[in-house]
Design a protein around this motif. Structure first.
Motif, PDB file in Angstrom:
ATOM      1  N   GLY A  51       0.821  -1.211   0.000  1.00 29.79           N
ATOM      2  CA  GLY A  51       0.000   0.000   0.000  1.00 29.79           C
ATOM      3  C   GLY A  51       0.851   1.254   0.000  1.00 29.79           C
ATOM      4  N   PHE A  52       1.912   1.283   0.824  1.00 28.72           N
ATOM      5  CA  PHE A  52       2.796   2.454   0.870  1.00 28.72           C
ATOM      6  C   PHE A  52       3.558   2.621  -0.448  1.00 28.72           C
ATOM      7  CE2 PHE A  52       2.428   2.237   5.588  1.00 28.72           C
ATOM      8  CZ  PHE A  52       2.094   3.569   5.803  1.00 28.72           C
ATOM      9  N   VAL A  53       3.956   1.499  -1.071  1.00 25.29           N
ATOM     10  CA  VAL A  53       4.646   1.585  -2.358  1.00 25.29           C
ATOM     11  C   VAL A  53       3.738   2.237  -3.396  1.00 25.29           C
ATOM     12  CG1 VAL A  53       5.566   0.254  -4.295  1.00 25.29           C
ATOM     13  CG2 VAL A  53       6.226  -0.331  -1.960  1.00 25.29           C
ATOM     14  N   TYR A  54       2.496   1.779  -3.475  1.00 20.68           N
ATOM     15  CA  TYR A  54       1.567   2.355  -4.447  1.00 20.68           C
ATOM     16  C   TYR A  54       1.228   3.810  -4.112  1.00 20.68           C
ATOM     17  CZ  TYR A  54       0.645  -1.718  -7.334  1.00 20.68           C
ATOM     18  OH  TYR A  54       0.773  -2.742  -8.240  1.00 20.68           O
ATOM     19  N   LEU A  55       1.221   4.141  -2.833  1.00 25.94           N
ATOM     20  CA  LEU A  55       1.000   5.533  -2.442  1.00 25.94           C
ATOM     21  C   LEU A  55       2.147   6.400  -2.943  1.00 25.94           C
ATOM     22  CD1 LEU A  55      -0.945   7.385  -0.884  1.00 25.94           C
ATOM     23  CD2 LEU A  55       0.456   6.981   1.163  1.00 25.94           C
ATOM     24  N   PHE A  56       3.376   5.884  -2.826  1.00 19.32           N
ATOM     25  CA  PHE A  56       4.537   6.616  -3.350  1.00 19.32           C
ATOM     26  C   PHE A  56       4.447   6.726  -4.876  1.00 19.32           C
ATOM     27  CE2 PHE A  56       8.726   6.308  -5.360  1.00 19.32           C
ATOM     28  CZ  PHE A  56       9.303   7.491  -4.913  1.00 19.32           C
ATOM     29  N   ILE A  57       4.093   5.618  -5.531  1.00 19.06           N
ATOM     30  CA  ILE A  57       3.988   5.623  -6.997  1.00 19.06           C
ATOM     31  C   ILE A  57       2.980   6.663  -7.455  1.00 19.06           C
ATOM     32  CG2 ILE A  57       3.224   4.249  -8.979  1.00 19.06           C
ATOM     33  CD1 ILE A  57       4.448   1.799  -7.621  1.00 19.06           C
ATOM     34  N   SER A  58       1.917   6.847  -6.672  1.00 14.05           N
ATOM     35  CA  SER A  58       0.869   7.813  -7.059  1.00 14.05           C
ATOM     36  C   SER A  58       1.393   9.240  -7.096  1.00 14.05           C
ATOM     37  CB  SER A  58      -0.314   7.719  -6.095  1.00 14.05           C
ATOM     38  OG  SER A  58       0.023   8.229  -4.809  1.00 14.05           O
ATOM     39  N   THR A  59       2.533   9.504  -6.434  1.00 14.55           N
ATOM     40  CA  THR A  59       3.116  10.847  -6.426  1.00 14.55           C
ATOM     41  C   THR A  59       4.130  11.036  -7.549  1.00 14.55           C
ATOM     42  OG1 THR A  59       4.965  10.257  -4.956  1.00 14.55           O
ATOM     43  CG2 THR A  59       2.869  10.873  -3.924  1.00 14.55           C
ATOM     44  N   GLN A  60       4.414   9.956  -8.316  1.00 11.74           N
ATOM     45  CA  GLN A  60       5.443   9.999  -9.341  1.00 11.74           C
ATOM     46  C   GLN A  60       4.822  10.111 -10.741  1.00 11.74           C
ATOM     47  OE1 GLN A  60       8.857   9.960  -8.336  1.00 11.74           O
ATOM     48  NE2 GLN A  60       7.679  10.307  -6.467  1.00 11.74           N
ATOM     49  N   PRO A  61       5.591  10.666 -11.702  1.00  9.22           N
ATOM     50  CA  PRO A  61       5.093  10.796 -13.081  1.00  9.22           C
ATOM     51  C   PRO A  61       5.212   9.487 -13.857  1.00  9.22           C
ATOM     52  CG  PRO A  61       7.280  11.713 -12.934  1.00  9.22           C
ATOM     53  CD  PRO A  61       6.915  11.282 -11.536  1.00  9.22           C
ATOM     54  N   VAL A  62       4.373   8.515 -13.513  1.00 10.23           N
ATOM     55  CA  VAL A  62       4.416   7.211 -14.162  1.00 10.23           C
ATOM     56  C   VAL A  62       3.791   7.321 -15.551  1.00 10.23           C
ATOM     57  CG1 VAL A  62       3.761   4.787 -13.952  1.00 10.23           C
ATOM     58  CG2 VAL A  62       4.200   6.146 -11.900  1.00 10.23           C
ATOM     59  N   SER A  63       4.337   6.591 -16.512  1.00 10.79           N
ATOM     60  CA  SER A  63       3.810   6.606 -17.871  1.00 10.79           C
ATOM     61  C   SER A  63       2.348   6.169 -17.882  1.00 10.79           C
ATOM     62  CB  SER A  63       4.633   5.669 -18.765  1.00 10.79           C
ATOM     63  OG  SER A  63       4.005   5.508 -20.023  1.00 10.79           O
ATOM     64  N   GLN A  64       1.550   6.828 -18.693  1.00 12.41           N
ATOM     65  CA  GLN A  64       0.138   6.478 -18.810  1.00 12.41           C
ATOM     66  C   GLN A  64      -0.059   5.093 -19.424  1.00 12.41           C
ATOM     67  OE1 GLN A  64      -0.288   9.625 -22.184  1.00 12.41           O
ATOM     68  NE2 GLN A  64      -2.055   8.275 -22.419  1.00 12.41           N
ATOM     69  N   PHE A  65       0.983   4.562 -20.041  1.00 15.15           N
ATOM     70  CA  PHE A  65       0.889   3.255 -20.691  1.00 15.15           C
ATOM     71  C   PHE A  65       1.287   2.115 -19.761  1.00 15.15           C
ATOM     72  CE2 PHE A  65       2.070   6.500 -23.834  1.00 15.15           C
ATOM     73  CZ  PHE A  65       0.903   6.507 -24.578  1.00 15.15           C
ATOM     74  N   CYS A  66       1.583   2.457 -18.514  1.00 11.39           N
ATOM     75  CA  CYS A  66       2.017   1.452 -17.546  1.00 11.39           C
ATOM     76  C   CYS A  66       0.811   0.914 -16.785  1.00 11.39           C
ATOM     77  CB  CYS A  66       3.025   2.080 -16.582  1.00 11.39           C
ATOM     78  SG  CYS A  66       3.930   0.891 -15.590  1.00 11.39           S
ATOM     79  N   SER A  67       0.719  -0.389 -16.657  1.00 10.14           N
ATOM     80  CA  SER A  67      -0.359  -1.008 -15.895  1.00 10.14           C
ATOM     81  C   SER A  67      -0.065  -0.904 -14.401  1.00 10.14           C
ATOM     82  CB  SER A  67      -0.522  -2.477 -16.299  1.00 10.14           C
ATOM     83  OG  SER A  67       0.632  -3.211 -15.917  1.00 10.14           O
ATOM     84  N   VAL A  68      -1.075  -1.193 -13.569  1.00 10.57           N
ATOM     85  CA  VAL A  68      -0.875  -1.146 -12.116  1.00 10.57           C
ATOM     86  C   VAL A  68       0.198  -2.152 -11.670  1.00 10.57           C
ATOM     87  CG1 VAL A  68      -1.970  -1.556  -9.886  1.00 10.57           C
ATOM     88  CG2 VAL A  68      -3.164  -0.217 -11.620  1.00 10.57           C
ATOM     89  N   PRO A  69       0.126  -3.432 -12.078  1.00 12.06           N
ATOM     90  CA  PRO A  69       1.220  -4.353 -11.719  1.00 12.06           C
ATOM     91  C   PRO A  69       2.550  -3.947 -12.344  1.00 12.06           C
ATOM     92  CG  PRO A  69      -0.734  -5.573 -12.455  1.00 12.06           C
ATOM     93  CD  PRO A  69      -0.962  -4.140 -12.798  1.00 12.06           C
ATOM     94  N   GLY A  70       2.486  -3.397 -13.581  1.00 17.55           N
ATOM     95  CA  GLY A  70       3.710  -2.966 -14.252  1.00 17.55           C
ATOM     96  C   GLY A  70       4.407  -1.842 -13.503  1.00 17.55           C
ATOM     97  N   ALA A  71       3.624  -0.931 -12.924  1.00 13.82           N
ATOM     98  CA  ALA A  71       4.204   0.175 -12.157  1.00 13.82           C
ATOM     99  C   ALA A  71       4.911  -0.343 -10.913  1.00 13.82           C
ATOM    100  CB  ALA A  71       3.112   1.172 -11.777  1.00 13.82           C
ATOM    101  N   PHE A  72       4.312  -1.350 -10.268  1.00 15.76           N
ATOM    102  CA  PHE A  72       4.936  -1.955  -9.080  1.00 15.76           C
ATOM    103  C   PHE A  72       6.262  -2.603  -9.453  1.00 15.76           C
ATOM    104  CE2 PHE A  72       5.511  -5.290  -5.891  1.00 15.76           C
ATOM    105  CZ  PHE A  72       5.297  -4.576  -4.718  1.00 15.76           C
TER     106      PHE A  72
END
Length: 411
Positions: A51-72
């Motif tokens: 949960g904390f990892v995904y919370l951190f990811i939510s603050t980052q400029p992740v590519s719009q083409f990245c899936s939720v598992p892919g971002a992790f």
């Protein structure tokens, strides 16, 4: 928003596990109860961590083409590499202060790990305990000295130059003549070099955001096999398992299987152009960057047509598997992005990289033909002059010299 929702889901799961542990487990001290509580505690902590990892990811400029598992997966790949790289770089810098000790330790490690090989016995290497001993017992040699041993390895003989069998016979690029074959025991050792390189880039460019996607210009080298089945390929050859790990680039993993230069550059450009927020541009050599920009200048109408329609040009020489996979990743096309790019291309190609990828933090490549100045004056204009993001031409290069080599230019 999807990462915040995912983070909330894992926090809710942690709360549910805590509730269950408090209200549903019995209070006896039996072994089964203790094991259940420990399991629930582990699951609670693990769920909370995700949960904390995904919370951190939510603050980052992740590519719009990245899936939720892919971002992790992207998060762990990037930050493990950077963490490991910092550790290895500190060790490397420390070794610079003790060069003789470091070299002798490396020599003894090589000798110890290859005791009992034919080469070890033929040249009496058992009595070597220092660099002085090495110079006395084993003078400088040229490649011809090793040819018969390489041939024996290629025919399947074990314990010739390295213990057991090498993973690959690496074919050098042939800069100083005909390409030469070298036995590589562990190709995975190149991971160490990459870790140090990216940790250094992180240090040099604090504005680089690792969760942004990267564009990697790569044409898969051809591979052949010796009589006994050993791969013969360049050091830059990635096998299937390595390719499938390449999830943090603009090009989907299947695009890294392309082994013809025009098609490889075309596909990397197609998927790189799709992502306006790409963070960095990587190539082994600056020559390939120049070729890519020249191809883009010539073929951009064709590339934009594919980007707009979500198709792959029928004239590209691609296997059915690769073509189908790339088409699937393109989805239904990106006509808005294609229109945006066409406007920029019609204005000319001076400074085009900064204009179409405004968030690009650096370019990383090895410049052996002094193309840097040409790139800075044309396609890369603005990447290093009008912004705080200098053109980076850097590579930890070991294939030819066996040593660590690094050079960096700033604006």
């Amino acid at each position: 928003m999807k990462y915040v929702a995912t983070s909330a889901g894992f926090f809710i799961l942690s709360a549910a596990l805590i509730y269950y542990a408090v209200n549903q487990t019995s209070y006896d001290a039996g072994l089964s109860t203790i094991c259940l509580i420990l399991l629930l505690a582990f699951l609670t902590l693990f769920s909370g961590f995700i949960g904390f990892v995904y919370l951190f990811i939510s603050t980052q400029p992740v590519s719009q083409f990245c899936s939720v598992p892919g971002a992790f997966a992207h998060f762990f790949l990037e930050y493990i590499v950077i963490w490991q790289g910092k550790r290895l770089k500190a060790k490397l810098v420390s070794s610079f202060k003790r060069p003789r000790e470091t070299q002798e330790a490396a020599l003894m490690k090589i000798l110890c790990s290859n005791q009992g090989t034919s080469y070890y016995r033929d040249f009496g290497l058992s009595g070597i305990n220092s660099l002085v001993d090495l110079k006395e017992k084993h003078g400088l040699t040229e490649y011809d000295h090793y040819v018969t041993y390489i041939d024996r390895i290629a025919k399947g003989e074990r314990d010739v130059m390295v213990k057991g069998m090498p993973e690959r016979l690496v074919l050098t690029s042939g800069t100083t003549g005909k390409g030469k074959l070298l036995p590589y025991k562990r190709i995975s050792d190149s991971f160490t070099t990459n870790c140090v390189a990216f940790a250094n880039l992180r240090e040099c460019f604090p504005n680089w955001q690792p969760m942004r996607s990267k564009m990697f210009l790569y044409c898969r080298p051809t591979v052949r096999r010796s009589h006994c089945g050993i791969d013969i390929a360049s050091r830059g050859f990635f096998d299937e398992s390595q390719i499938r790990m390449m999830i943090n680039f603009t090009t989907p993993w299947i695009g890294f299987k392309i082994n013809t230069l025009f098609e490889a550059i075309y596909v990397h450009l197609l998927f790189g152009l799709r992502d306006k927020n790409m963070g960095c541009f990587i190539s082994v050599f600056t020559t390939m960057i120049l070729e890519a920009m020249q191809l883009l200048e010539k073929e951009w109408p064709r590339i934009l047509r594919d980007l707009s329609t979500g198709s792959i040009d029928k004239d590209l020489k691609l296997s059915p598997e690769v073509r189908m996979g790339l088409t699937e990743y393109l989805g239904g096309g990106w006509p808005e992005r294609a229109v945006e790019l066409e406007i920029e291309f019609r204005q000319g190609f001076d400074g085009i990289m900064k204009r179409i990828w405004p968030n690009m933090a650096f370019i990383s490549a090895l410049d052996i033909l002094n193309l840097r100045e040409n790139l800075q004056k044309t396609y890369c204009k603005g990447v290093f002059q009008s912004s705080r993001t200098p053109l980076e031409v850097q590579k930890l290069y070991t294939e030819r010299t066996g040593t660590l080599w690094q050079r960096r230019w700033n604006s």
